[in-house]
Scaffold this motif. Structure first.
Motif, PDB file in Angstrom:
ATOM      1  N   THR A   1      74.276  19.371  -7.425  1.00  0.00           N
ATOM      2  CA  THR A   1      75.414  20.287  -7.272  1.00  0.00           C
ATOM      3  C   THR A   1      76.571  19.662  -6.495  1.00  0.00           C
ATOM      4  O   THR A   1      77.555  20.341  -6.226  1.00  0.00           O
ATOM      5  N   GLY A   2      76.454  18.398  -6.105  1.00  0.00           N
ATOM      6  CA  GLY A   2      77.545  17.728  -5.404  1.00  0.00           C
ATOM      7  C   GLY A   2      77.511  17.952  -3.898  1.00  0.00           C
ATOM      8  O   GLY A   2      76.659  18.658  -3.350  1.00  0.00           O
ATOM      9  N   ALA A   3      78.495  17.345  -3.239  1.00  0.00           N
ATOM     10  CA  ALA A   3      78.569  17.406  -1.779  1.00  0.00           C
ATOM     11  C   ALA A   3      78.771  18.839  -1.275  1.00  0.00           C
ATOM     12  O   ALA A   3      78.280  19.207  -0.205  1.00  0.00           O
ATOM     13  N   GLY A   4      79.497  19.642  -2.050  1.00  0.00           N
ATOM     14  CA  GLY A   4      79.730  21.020  -1.645  1.00  0.00           C
ATOM     15  C   GLY A   4      78.435  21.811  -1.521  1.00  0.00           C
ATOM     16  O   GLY A   4      78.275  22.623  -0.604  1.00  0.00           O
ATOM     17  N   GLY A   5      77.502  21.562  -2.434  1.00  0.00           N
ATOM     18  CA  GLY A   5      76.223  22.235  -2.376  1.00  0.00           C
ATOM     19  C   GLY A   5      75.428  21.838  -1.141  1.00  0.00           C
ATOM     20  O   GLY A   5      74.781  22.679  -0.505  1.00  0.00           O
ATOM     21  N   VAL A   6      75.483  20.547  -0.780  1.00  0.00           N
ATOM     22  CA  VAL A   6      74.766  20.071   0.403  1.00  0.00           C
ATOM     23  C   VAL A   6      75.356  20.686   1.668  1.00  0.00           C
ATOM     24  O   VAL A   6      74.623  21.132   2.562  1.00  0.00           O
ATOM     25  N   LEU A   7      76.680  20.722   1.764  1.00  0.00           N
ATOM     26  CA  LEU A   7      77.326  21.294   2.948  1.00  0.00           C
ATOM     27  C   LEU A   7      77.027  22.784   3.077  1.00  0.00           C
ATOM     28  O   LEU A   7      76.795  23.296   4.180  1.00  0.00           O
ATOM     29  N   ALA A   8      77.035  23.484   1.941  1.00  0.00           N
ATOM     30  CA  ALA A   8      76.705  24.914   1.981  1.00  0.00           C
ATOM     31  C   ALA A   8      75.256  25.125   2.402  1.00  0.00           C
ATOM     32  O   ALA A   8      74.946  26.034   3.192  1.00  0.00           O
ATOM     33  N   ALA A   9      74.354  24.282   1.888  1.00  0.00           N
ATOM     34  CA  ALA A   9      72.944  24.371   2.275  1.00  0.00           C
ATOM     35  C   ALA A   9      72.776  24.061   3.758  1.00  0.00           C
ATOM     36  O   ALA A   9      71.972  24.706   4.449  1.00  0.00           O
ATOM     37  N   LEU A  10      73.520  23.086   4.254  1.00  0.00           N
ATOM     38  CA  LEU A  10      73.466  22.738   5.676  1.00  0.00           C
ATOM     39  C   LEU A  10      73.923  23.907   6.540  1.00  0.00           C
ATOM     40  O   LEU A  10      73.260  24.273   7.519  1.00  0.00           O
ATOM     41  N   ALA A  11      75.050  24.509   6.168  1.00  0.00           N
ATOM     42  CA  ALA A  11      75.583  25.629   6.946  1.00  0.00           C
ATOM     43  C   ALA A  11      74.602  26.802   6.967  1.00  0.00           C
ATOM     44  O   ALA A  11      74.356  27.410   8.018  1.00  0.00           O
ATOM     45  N   LEU A  12      74.027  27.116   5.811  1.00  0.00           N
ATOM     46  CA  LEU A  12      73.090  28.239   5.743  1.00  0.00           C
ATOM     47  C   LEU A  12      71.821  27.944   6.537  1.00  0.00           C
ATOM     48  O   LEU A  12      71.304  28.805   7.254  1.00  0.00           O
ATOM     49  N   SER A  13      71.316  26.716   6.422  1.00  0.00           N
ATOM     50  CA  SER A  13      70.105  26.333   7.145  1.00  0.00           C
ATOM     51  C   SER A  13      70.314  26.405   8.647  1.00  0.00           C
ATOM     52  O   SER A  13      69.453  26.907   9.390  1.00  0.00           O
ATOM     53  N   MET A  14      71.450  25.897   9.119  1.00  0.00           N
ATOM     54  CA  MET A  14      71.720  25.896  10.559  1.00  0.00           C
ATOM     55  C   MET A  14      71.895  27.328  11.075  1.00  0.00           C
ATOM     56  O   MET A  14      71.419  27.676  12.152  1.00  0.00           O
TER      57      MET A  14
END
Length: 273
Positions: free
Chosen positions: A154-167
């Motif tokens: 899903t690209g870098a945006g997906g990783v950043l969104a997953a990071l924000a939600l996880s944190m």
């Protein structure tokens, strides 16, 4: 107050900056820095966010992956890694309550109570400091997973969104550990109580296998499990799939954790510290 002598027999009072004059947010940040300094001086305290996720990732991929995914370890890695982030974050929160309980045993919180600071500042500071541990865990898991062959679709945006939600989920879920740390009588008891809670939530979720492969009664539990929702959201954000429903329920659970356990933790701290 201190006094500066300007002439014989005359002193001019000079006000000092009170520790509590900077506001609750600033106080929490200062105390978070104290926790980070303590962690920096004892790097072995980071084992659960550095070596543990690597061991889980390697063991489940290479030992169980072939059997679970029909012989395709690579396919199982794509399924496992996003789920493992949610599971290891929940397990990493155990040390938060354990460390707070140790500080209480040593009398550290008695000194905090003597300062003109917000009653919740020591607890909020400890939770904020743990954010660094969760970031390390996320980074280690992603780097090792990528080396093993995991690919984000899903690209870098997906990783950043997953990071924000996880944190965000980690910070809210951590208040359970804080509350247990305030009511338990010994650090070892905190670990036992938290593992008794975290293990059923972790393994009774969609972290390691798909929900459809479980018996019906267990599926009912998995469908309302907060770990299942954060895992489903992270998995969808990284590798594609339904996201909205999982994200919505994850936010609901995050709010519930803060609304219920943060006041309970502060109340227990006031009674004990």
């Amino acid at each position: 107050m201190t006094a500066v002598t300007t002439a014989p027999g005359r002193a001019v009072p000079v006000p000092q900056t009170a520790p509590g004059g900077s506001g609750p947010v600033r106080q929490a940040v200062v105390l978070a820095r104290r926790s980070l300094i303590k962690t920096w001086r004892t790097p072995e305290a980071l084992v659960d966010v550095t070596l543990q996720p690597v061991l889980f990732l390697a063991l489940f991929t290479y030992v169980f992956g072939g059997a679970i995914a029909g012989g395709s370890q690579q396919q199982y890695l794509q399924f496992l890694l996003p789920g493992l982030l949610g599971q290891t974050i929940a397990m990493a929160s155990v040390s938060l309550g354990q460390n707070l309980n140790t500080d209480i045993q040593k009398g550290v919180f008695d000194r905090f109570r003597s300062l003109p600071i917000s009653r919740s500042a020591p607890l909020v500071g400890a939770v904020l400091a743990d954010l660094v541990r969760y970031l390390i865990l996320f980074a280690v898991t992603m780097v090792v997973g990528t080396l093993m062959g995991f690919r984000v679709t899903t690209g870098a945006g997906g990783v950043l969104a997953a990071l924000a939600l996880s944190m965000g989920f980690a910070l809210c879920f951590g208040w359970i550990s804080v509350y247990v740390g305030m009511i338990a009588r010994a650090p070892g008891a905190v670990q036992g109580i938290m593992f008794l809670l975290v293990l059923p939530l972790s393994f009774g979720s969609n972290t390691f296998v798909a929900t459809e492969s479980m018996p019906g009664w267990l599926q009912a539990f998995v469908d309302v499990n907060p770990i299942s929702h954060v895992v489903g959201a992270v998995r969808g954000l990284m590798t594609g799939g339904p996201v909205a429903g999982h994200v919505g329920w994850t936010l609901v659970w995050m709010a519930a954790f803060v609304v219920v356990f943060m006041p309970l933790a502060v109340r227990a701290y006031r009674r004990r510290a």
